[in-house]
Enzyme design. Structure first.
Site, mmCIF file in Angstrom:
data_model
loop_
_atom_site.group_PDB
_atom_site.id
_atom_site.type_symbol
_atom_site.label_atom_id
_atom_site.label_comp_id
_atom_site.label_asym_id
_atom_site.label_seq_id
_atom_site.Cartn_x
_atom_site.Cartn_y
_atom_site.Cartn_z
ATOM 1 N N HIS A 143 7.404 -5.551 -14.210
ATOM 2 C CA HIS A 143 6.415 -6.440 -13.595
ATOM 3 C C HIS A 143 5.865 -7.475 -14.578
ATOM 4 O O HIS A 143 5.064 -8.316 -14.178
ATOM 5 C CB HIS A 143 5.275 -5.597 -13.031
ATOM 6 C CG HIS A 143 4.546 -4.853 -14.106
ATOM 7 N ND1 HIS A 143 5.116 -3.813 -14.801
ATOM 8 C CD2 HIS A 143 3.312 -5.027 -14.652
ATOM 9 C CE1 HIS A 143 4.262 -3.377 -15.714
ATOM 10 N NE2 HIS A 143 3.156 -4.097 -15.649
ATOM 11 N N ASP A 144 6.254 -7.391 -15.841
ATOM 12 C CA ASP A 144 5.781 -8.356 -16.851
ATOM 13 C C ASP A 144 6.864 -9.350 -17.253
ATOM 14 O O ASP A 144 6.606 -10.244 -18.063
ATOM 15 C CB ASP A 144 5.332 -7.625 -18.122
ATOM 16 C CG ASP A 144 4.128 -6.741 -17.903
ATOM 17 O OD1 ASP A 144 3.290 -7.070 -17.042
ATOM 18 O OD2 ASP A 144 4.019 -5.716 -18.603
ATOM 19 N N ASP A 173 1.431 5.443 -13.952
ATOM 20 C CA ASP A 173 1.039 4.637 -15.084
ATOM 21 C C ASP A 173 -0.213 5.250 -15.699
ATOM 22 O O ASP A 173 -1.160 5.573 -14.984
ATOM 23 C CB ASP A 173 0.734 3.201 -14.620
ATOM 24 C CG ASP A 173 1.437 2.177 -15.456
ATOM 25 O OD1 ASP A 173 1.135 2.109 -16.660
ATOM 26 O OD2 ASP A 173 2.283 1.433 -14.914
ATOM 27 N N ASP A 191 0.898 2.897 -20.761
ATOM 28 C CA ASP A 191 0.668 1.472 -21.007
ATOM 29 C C ASP A 191 0.277 1.215 -22.468
ATOM 30 O O ASP A 191 -0.635 1.876 -22.991
ATOM 31 C CB ASP A 191 -0.474 1.035 -20.079
ATOM 32 C CG ASP A 191 -0.638 -0.468 -20.016
ATOM 33 O OD1 ASP A 191 0.258 -1.133 -19.481
ATOM 34 O OD2 ASP A 191 -1.669 -0.981 -20.500
ATOM 35 N N ASP A 214 0.830 -1.210 0.000
ATOM 36 C CA ASP A 214 0.000 0.000 0.000
ATOM 37 C C ASP A 214 0.860 1.254 0.000
ATOM 38 O O ASP A 214 2.091 1.189 0.069
ATOM 39 C CB ASP A 214 -0.976 -0.018 1.188
ATOM 40 C CG ASP A 214 -0.270 -0.363 2.493
ATOM 41 O OD1 ASP A 214 0.815 0.212 2.738
ATOM 42 O OD2 ASP A 214 -0.774 -1.224 3.253
HETATM 43 C C1 NOJ Z 1 1.094 -3.815 -20.194
HETATM 44 C C2 NOJ Z 1 1.250 -3.911 -18.719
HETATM 45 O O1 NOJ Z 1 2.589 -3.704 -18.382
HETATM 46 C C3 NOJ Z 1 0.726 -5.261 -18.301
HETATM 47 O O2 NOJ Z 1 1.024 -5.565 -16.966
HETATM 48 C C4 NOJ Z 1 -0.739 -5.294 -18.564
HETATM 49 O O3 NOJ Z 1 -1.245 -6.577 -18.321
HETATM 50 C C5 NOJ Z 1 -1.065 -4.919 -20.007
HETATM 51 N N1 NOJ Z 1 -0.296 -3.811 -20.499
HETATM 52 C C6 NOJ Z 1 -2.510 -4.540 -20.128
HETATM 53 O O4 NOJ Z 1 -2.735 -3.332 -19.460
#
Ligand code: NOJ
Length: 551
Positions: free
Chosen positions: A326-327, A100, A196, A31
């Protein structure tokens, strides 16, 4: 009105994934108050900018990338008062914060979609894509990109989950609403946006079918929705109406963008965005058919690719530099060695990236060498992309083991396990039960240990950041790849005025003997700027050794 300056060229950015960073109230979810508690830690690391993954109100189908209300804070993360306090505390420490901006899609629970769905003549109908007949596009998160709505008997487009309907940027009123929302945050004093999948906002309005490969159920519509027909027009409009009025930084996440696209997006004369995130270097360890089809990295491909970006954008645009977010899986597990050489290879990878031209991004936990995770049970995974893919591949006949192996190597939850602060329960992330299990290596790999060890990865990152502030050549210099064909050595030269830097990185666990005479001579004559081993013999690089030398 202040003019945009280029402060971001000298900055280092740290990405926080709030859900997994620090939980202050014991509900198992990170948080904003938890972030505030760690600002001094980030300041000590030396970073300039925090990129905050989404903190907006969301039903969390995709952990906040499905926004229900752009001007409200996610309940689990705190309140707007907490946000304002965080912004103030960040600025007090002379750091900045970028948010973001997720405007390719909203949540299906966003008011615009709730209205849009009501009837075909609702004023919000055209905020989204509705069709009587869907095309053949597949969703990034498996299955069709279209969902049927019984109420109005039409399908709506969702390139991601069915709870993330795509916004229709052809609709002028939608664009104006987005710009108003952006101003709301900028007027609060935030310092920019990470946008994004922003190169997906312009779709070919005919929405033509995508190419269907043999054996595939869905077509790949990428060429109709990535870098689409009006993308530059939309970004220039956004820039004119919003961005140009604030002294901020912008970075666009742009899958499928080439260096030629990137020049158009980031050329300062064109007034679009400051830099983009490319995906090309993240795709080099995938076989045809996408990220879950594994292929070992050939270092020569990585060198070629990064060289193309370094040279392509020099004096024309600007690069962002990243290994993690994070991806993506953890880089020390991916391109390094998270067993016998975890510390050495994490430092080597950092060296290789941080001496390039561009703005470096550090993802939470990278600075302590956090690693991928292998949960035995699928039940311990949370990511919608992973879970949907599992179901799809199971249906296609893949074995459980095969699918789990792809998840271990590429799954997004590798990056999303809780930040490891110390060796207490759950790595000190929470006093409750974390929303996703901690990586069992937290006993060994945690911030406390890193801060107590002067040789830690943390202090190495701290030095890299400090060097960037001191040495203009890192920011300004040109780039030349050396030893192009070498399968294990990533060597490059930076040049600026009469200065020169040599960066030598061994990407393997074998020693690398340098045989090139000219290089050897320079190595002997030049001074060491930084190295990840205490002593270096210079002509033979130890496993995962990195050394930087200056004339
Ligand atoms: C890219 C983001 O980094 C990812 O985490 C997300 O799932 C997709 N765009 C959709 O917003």
């Amino acid at each position: 009105m202040k003019k945009n300056s280029e402060w971001w060229k000298k900055s280092v950015v740290y990405q926080i994934y709030p859900r997994s960073f620090n939980d202050s109230n014991g509900d198992g979810i990170g948080d904003i108050q938890g972030i505030i508690k760690k600002l001094d830690y980030l300041k000590m690391l030396g970073i300039d900018v925090i990129w905050l993954s989404p903190v907006y109100d969301s039903p969390n189908d995709d952990n906040g990338y499905d926004i229900r209300d752009y001007q409200k804070i996610m309940r689990e993360f705190g309140t707007m008062a907490d946000f304002d306090q965080m912004l103030e505390e960040v600025h007090k420490r002379e750091m900045k914060i970028i948010m973001d901006l997720v405007v390719n899609h909203t949540s299906d629970e966003h008011q615009w979609f709730v209205e849009s769905k009501k009837s075909k003549d609702n004023p919000y109908r055209d905020y989204y894509f509705w069709r009587k007949e869907p095309n053949n596009w597949g969703s990034v998160f498996s299955g069709s990109a279209w969902e049927y709505d019984e109420g109005t008997e039409e399908y709506f487009l969702h390139l991601f989950s069915k709870k993330q309907p795509d916004l229709n940027w052809e609709t002028p009123a939608l664009r104006q609403d987005v710009y108003q929302m952006m101003k709301y945050w900028l007027d609060k004093g935030i310092d920019g946006f990470r946008m994004d999948v922003i190169n997906m906002i312009s779709k070919n309005p005919d929405l033509p079918d995508g190419e269907l490969e043999e054996g595939q159920q869905f077509g790949d519509g990428g060429k109709y929705y990535m870098n689409g027909p009006r993308i530059h027009e939309f970004l220039q409009e956004m820039n004119k109406e919003v961005l140009s009025h604030y002294p901020i930084m912008t970075v666009g996440e742009m899958p499928g963008a080439t260096t030629d696209d990137a020049k158009l997006y980031t050329d300062p004369e064109r007034n679009e965005v400051n830099m983009i995130f490319t995906f090309e270097h993240m795709d080099l360890d995938s076989a045809p058919g996408g990220k879950w089809n594994l292929k070992p990295l050939d270092l020569r491909d990585l060198k070629d690719n990064l060289t193309k970006w370094q040279m392509g954008l020099h004096n024309k645009g600007w690069n962002s530099l990243y290994w993690n977010n994070h991806d993506q899986p953890r880089v020390v597990s991916r391109f390094g060695n998270d067993q016998n050489y975890r510390v050495e290879s994490a430092k080597m990878l950092a060296t290789c990236l941080h001496f390039m031209q561009g703005t470096p991004y550090i993802y939470q936990g990278e600075e302590i060498g956090m690693t991928n995770v292998k949960y035995e049970s699928l039940d311990d995974y949370r990511d919608i992309e992973t879970l949907n893919m599992y179901k799809e591949r199971k249906g296609l006949g893949y074995s459980h083991e095969e699918i789990m192996n792809s998840i271990y190597v590429k799954g997004r939850d590798n990056a999303r396990t809780p930040m490891q602060w110390d060796d207490t329960d759950h790595g000190g992330f929470t006093k409750g039960t974390p929303w996703i299990k901690v990586n069992p290596r937290y006993n060994e790999i945690n911030v406390n240990n890193a801060l107590e060890d002067s040789n830690s990865i943390f202090y190495y990152y701290q030095r890299l950041i400090a060097l960037r502030k001191k040495m203009d050549i890192i920011v300004e210099g040109n780039f030349e790849l050396l030893e192009k064909e070498h399968p294990a050595l990533f060597a490059y030269k930076r040049k600026w005025q009469d200065e020169e830097l040599l960066v030598l990185c061994n990407f393997s666990q074998e020693e690398v003997v340098i045989e090139n005479e000219e290089l050897l001579r320079k190595i002997r004559d030049y001074q060491v700027v930084i190295s990840n081993y205490e002593s270096s013999n210079k002509s033979t690089l130890k496993p995962y050794e990195a050394i930087v030398l200056k004339k």
